[in-house]
Design an enzyme around this catalytic site. Structure first.
Site, mmCIF file in Angstrom:
data_model
loop_
_atom_site.group_PDB
_atom_site.id
_atom_site.type_symbol
_atom_site.label_atom_id
_atom_site.label_comp_id
_atom_site.label_asym_id
_atom_site.label_seq_id
_atom_site.Cartn_x
_atom_site.Cartn_y
_atom_site.Cartn_z
ATOM 1 C CE1 TYR A 142 -3.568 -2.572 0.507
ATOM 2 C CE2 TYR A 142 -4.672 -0.531 1.089
ATOM 3 C CZ TYR A 142 -4.734 -1.858 0.721
ATOM 4 O OH TYR A 142 -5.953 -2.462 0.565
ATOM 5 C CE LYS A 192 1.520 -16.863 -2.939
ATOM 6 N NZ LYS A 192 1.154 -18.300 -2.948
ATOM 7 C CG ASP A 224 -1.892 -19.750 -1.751
ATOM 8 O OD1 ASP A 224 -1.297 -19.867 -0.653
ATOM 9 O OD2 ASP A 224 -1.505 -20.307 -2.789
ATOM 10 C CG ASP A 248 -8.081 -4.826 1.312
ATOM 11 O OD1 ASP A 248 -9.022 -4.407 2.029
ATOM 12 O OD2 ASP A 248 -8.027 -4.654 0.086
ATOM 13 C CG ASP A 252 -13.593 -7.274 1.834
ATOM 14 O OD1 ASP A 252 -13.448 -6.564 2.851
ATOM 15 O OD2 ASP A 252 -13.995 -6.816 0.746
HETATM 16 C C1 IPM Z 1 -10.485 -1.451 3.727
HETATM 17 C C2 IPM Z 1 -10.732 -0.788 2.411
HETATM 18 C C3 IPM Z 1 -9.607 0.195 2.141
HETATM 19 C C4 IPM Z 1 -8.330 -0.588 1.999
HETATM 20 C C5 IPM Z 1 -9.832 1.146 0.969
HETATM 21 C C6 IPM Z 1 -11.130 1.906 1.097
HETATM 22 C C7 IPM Z 1 -8.686 2.095 0.805
HETATM 23 O O1 IPM Z 1 -10.875 -1.740 1.412
HETATM 24 O O2 IPM Z 1 -10.379 -0.726 4.736
HETATM 25 O O3 IPM Z 1 -10.423 -2.679 3.771
HETATM 26 O O4 IPM Z 1 -8.018 -1.104 0.918
HETATM 27 O O5 IPM Z 1 -7.605 -0.700 2.984
HETATM 28 MG MG MG Z 2 -10.918 -3.748 2.145
#
Ligand code: IPM
Ligand code: MG
Length: 367
Positions: A142, A192, A224, A248, A252
């Site tokens: 990032y 990884k 993975d 990230d 999710d």
């Molecule tokens: C998260 C989001 C952010 C990230 C975006 C909005 C920059 O996806 O907080 O998970 O990628 O960190």
């Molecule tokens: Mg995210």
């Protein structure tokens, strides 16, 4: 002594709607639990760009550095897709994370009993799930240099750099081990190391830090394979520690195990300030959901639970955090559902503010 201070940044899309419900909870704690906060509010993301031409004004950044905790709603929206990368709404959030040096991002994935049927996975795979992903938040791909889009011969090349120093790995690993000590004493580190040098270093440093926590059972997994195991049998995990990008993705994935992204809070923590509290920002894992913004459809629970995390991690009020979590559990057990949680026959959705009011009523009933 003055009250602890909170900076509220509702942001864009559904951010302001869900944050309005958090404000009700904050007011309730002030009135009924003697827990008063000095609250100020400001702009972040697209709304800040609209007013100031930048997704985070320097004054807002300075305020964020001074307060005891920042609460953020969400940033972004299609209106801002055309903006230059440097002023996109997300840059405001990333600047906050980076300049406050919030290196440990805690993302719990907890399955509330009443919602075990909402997951796309079988009920017995997710029922009772309670895991914590600790995502490194201020480094890795990032932020690594070099980055950019460059000319190379007769074409362009897009470059981002995965970069981790030993101290960056060490500090986030310690946060994860400390959490594991307070939970099930199990930590799985994901990288990884089979293809990335940064992953090899990650594994070495985490292993080294682990020697200071002999009670914690440490394991390592390629990220993975970790994604696969998270969907196969997520209850094998307690705490997971991983880098910024894998975190990230994996968070999710873990979020959806619980049925809805509308349920999940997060805490981003940095080093302790002079008063002993960590630098901290709390935000829901979900985004700004522009498609439903302004319609009263958003689920305020993730944002409310983010405030509960603030009570626990910034203000040492674990009991009061649990009170909020139990209130959420209770409204769900009563069958209250916002639009993101529909599926059961004959259930009418409640609005964002009805959900907030119902949670306040449960808090009241808890006295
Ligand atoms: C998260 C989001 C952010 C990230 C975006 C909005 C920059 O996806 O907080 O998970 O990628 O960190
Ligand atoms: Mg995210």
């Amino acid at each position: 002594m003055s009250n602890p201070s909170l900076l509220i940044l509702p942001g864009d899309g559904i951010g302001p709607e869900v944050m309005a419900e958090v404000s009700k909870i904050i007011d309730w704690f002030g009135a009924k639990r003697g827990l008063k906060f000095d609250v100020s509010e400001d702009l972040v993301g697209g709304c800040a760009y609209d007013k100031h031409g930048t997704p985070l004004h320097d004054d807002t950044m300075a305020k964020a550095q001074e307060v005891d905790a920042v609460l953020l709603g969400a940033v972004g929206g299609p209106k801002y897709d055309v903006l230059d990368f440097s002023v996109k709404p997300e840059r405001g959030l990333l600047r906050l994370r980076k300049e406050m040096d919030l290196y440990a991002n805690l993302r719990p994935a907890q399955c509330f009993d009443a919602l075990a049927d909402f997951s796309s996975l079988k009920k017995d795979v997710v029922a009772g799930l309670d895991i914590m992903i600790v995502r490194e938040l201020t480094s890795g791909v990032y932020f690594g240099e070099p980055r950019g889009i460059f000319e190379e011969g007769n074409e362009r090349v897009g470059i981002n750099t995965q970069r981790y120093t030993e101290s960056e790995i060490d500090r986030v690993a310690r946060s994860a081990f400390e959490l594991a000590m307070k939970r099930g004493k199990k930590l799985c580190s994901m990288e990884k190391a089979n293809v990335m040098e940064s992953g090899i270093l990650w594994r070495e440093v985490v292993t080294e830090v682990g020697k200071d926590y002999p009670e914690v059972e440490l394991s390592h997994m390629y990220a993975d394979a970790g994604a696969m195991q998270l969907t196969r049998w997520p209850k094998q995990f307690d705490v997971i520690v991983t880098d910024n990008l894998f975190g990230d993705l994996l968070s999710d994935l873990a979020a959806m195990l619980t049925g809805s992204l509308g349920m999940l809070p997060s805490a981003s923590l940095g080093a302790p300030m002079e008063n002993g509290r960590p630098k901290a920002l709390y935000e829901p894992v979900h985004g700004s959901a522009p498609d439903i913004a302004g319609q009263g459809k958003a689920n305020p629970i993730a944002c409310i639970l983010s405030f509960a995390m603030a009570l626990r991690y910034s203000f040492d009020k674990g009991d009061e955090a649990a009170r909020v979590e139990e209130a959420v559990n209770a409204v769900l057990a009563d069958g209250l559902r916002t639009a993101d949680l529909l599926g059961e026959e004959g259930v009418q959705p409640v609005s964002t503010s009805e959900m907030g009011d119902a949670i306040v009523a449960k808090l009241e009933a808890s006295l």
